[in-house]
Motif scaffolding. Sequence first.
Motif, PDB file in Angstrom:
ATOM      1  N   ARG A  63       0.857  -1.179   0.120  1.00  0.00           N
ATOM      2  CA  ARG A  63       0.017  -0.014   0.084  1.00  0.00           C
ATOM      3  C   ARG A  63       0.756   1.216   0.018  1.00  0.00           C
ATOM      4  NH1 ARG A  63      -1.298   2.019   5.092  1.00  0.00           N
ATOM      5  NH2 ARG A  63      -3.455   2.686   4.360  1.00  0.00           N
ATOM      6  N   LEU A  64       0.345   2.224  -0.815  1.00  0.00           N
ATOM      7  CA  LEU A  64       1.042   3.696  -0.752  1.00  0.00           C
ATOM      8  C   LEU A  64       2.597   3.758  -1.238  1.00  0.00           C
ATOM      9  CD1 LEU A  64      -0.446   5.188   2.608  1.00  0.00           C
ATOM     10  CD2 LEU A  64      -1.280   5.379   0.169  1.00  0.00           C
ATOM     11  N   HIS A  77      -4.155   3.271  -1.527  1.00  0.00           N
ATOM     12  CA  HIS A  77      -3.861   3.100  -0.161  1.00  0.00           C
ATOM     13  C   HIS A  77      -4.573   1.484   0.385  1.00  0.00           C
ATOM     14  CE1 HIS A  77      -8.115   3.836  -1.459  1.00  0.00           C
ATOM     15  NE2 HIS A  77      -8.632   3.259  -0.235  1.00  0.00           N
ATOM     16  N   SER A 252      -8.086  11.563   0.461  1.00  0.00           N
ATOM     17  CA  SER A 252      -7.739  11.298   1.898  1.00  0.00           C
ATOM     18  C   SER A 252      -6.069  11.267   2.261  1.00  0.00           C
ATOM     19  CB  SER A 252      -8.619  10.246   2.487  1.00  0.00           C
ATOM     20  OG  SER A 252      -9.933  10.470   2.572  1.00  0.00           O
ATOM     21  N   TRP A 253      -5.670  10.872   0.917  1.00  0.00           N
ATOM     22  CA  TRP A 253      -4.152  10.529   1.045  1.00  0.00           C
ATOM     23  C   TRP A 253      -3.245  11.597   0.164  1.00  0.00           C
ATOM     24  CZ3 TRP A 253      -3.489   6.400   4.329  1.00  0.00           C
ATOM     25  CH2 TRP A 253      -4.636   5.854   4.609  1.00  0.00           C
ATOM     26  N   ARG A 255      -1.816  14.409   0.520  1.00  0.00           N
ATOM     27  CA  ARG A 255      -0.691  14.706   1.030  1.00  0.00           C
ATOM     28  C   ARG A 255       0.589  13.607   1.102  1.00  0.00           C
ATOM     29  NH1 ARG A 255      -2.275  19.504   5.265  1.00  0.00           N
ATOM     30  NH2 ARG A 255      -3.725  20.890   3.856  1.00  0.00           N
ATOM     31  N   GLN A 256       0.071  12.709   1.747  1.00  0.00           N
ATOM     32  CA  GLN A 256       1.084  11.545   2.004  1.00  0.00           C
ATOM     33  C   GLN A 256       1.274  10.989   0.721  1.00  0.00           C
ATOM     34  OE1 GLN A 256      -0.472   8.574   4.672  1.00  0.00           O
ATOM     35  NE2 GLN A 256       1.137   7.200   4.452  1.00  0.00           N
ATOM     36  N   SER A 257       0.590  10.818  -0.185  1.00  0.00           N
ATOM     37  CA  SER A 257       0.660  10.042  -1.410  1.00  0.00           C
ATOM     38  C   SER A 257       0.158  10.709  -2.796  1.00  0.00           C
ATOM     39  CB  SER A 257       0.224   8.529  -1.319  1.00  0.00           C
ATOM     40  OG  SER A 257       0.835   7.933  -0.410  1.00  0.00           O
TER      41      SER A 257
END
Length: 293
Positions: A63-64, A77, A252-253, A255-257
């Motif tokens: 994931r990610l 995710h 939802s992701w 910024r992270q991915s």
Amino acid sequence: MKKNRKIVTNTEPSQFKEVWRLFCKNKVSVIALIFLIIIILLAVFADVIVDYETIITPNPQERLLGPSAEHWFGTDHMGRDLFGRVIHGARYSLMFGVVCTSLSLFGGCILGATAAYFGGKIDTWIMRVIDALMCIPYMLLALSLVAAMGSGMKSMTIAIVVASVPSFTRMIRAVVLTVVRQDYIEAAKSCGVTDREIIFHHVIPNAIGPIVVNAMMNVAGLIMSAAGLSFIGMGIQPPTPEWGNMLSEATSWMRQSPHMIIFPGLAIVLTALCFNLLGDGLTEALDPRQAER
């Protein structure tokens, strides 16, 4: 004495060849056509490139992950390969854009050509209904219909077609009005040709150029409409890969991915841009003034 016989050959290029020659002058539109063909081929052979079950089955161990040689667009995710999901999602987006445009064009041709050809009360009644529908914002009408019928591909298709027919009808009516006033239409009427044959064999074929160009550019708008409906959860539902719901899952992701939102977003933008550039190229190619240059 033998008479010299001249063999006369038709050296003038056909209409299709002339349109293609003029289209090829627009290098940007040619590049857009090539890119669009690549997207279509990836969508057609998506199952050969990446198995469908693989891109809908979660794989928590991966994931990610960012873009790499193994996963060109990275993973989401749930550990699913983004490249496979993007090319499988192209099937739904392209099919939706083409099918909805074709159905909207068919309905618009019938209503618009009928209103322009017969005129009078028929024209008045058709156009007043169209005006009433156009008073409702396009997306609001589509959302209302989807909410009434429930989310899904079928409901979304019906909603977008119903919302698109009024604009097609108005456009086709305007184009057909310029054709029905020509002398050859009056000549066909005087020869006893039926109204149905005149509309389908004379009016629509002679108005097909602007209609095809507008339809081509409308595909881009419908692809973005489908992505918008799926983004807010009113269209195709996960885990089915569709560019809109992929963007919705990625919010939802982001910024992270960020790759989760970049690649589906680029797919929507580039595909819509290609259809618009293709429409621009066809507009120039079908312009009689271009042949004189």
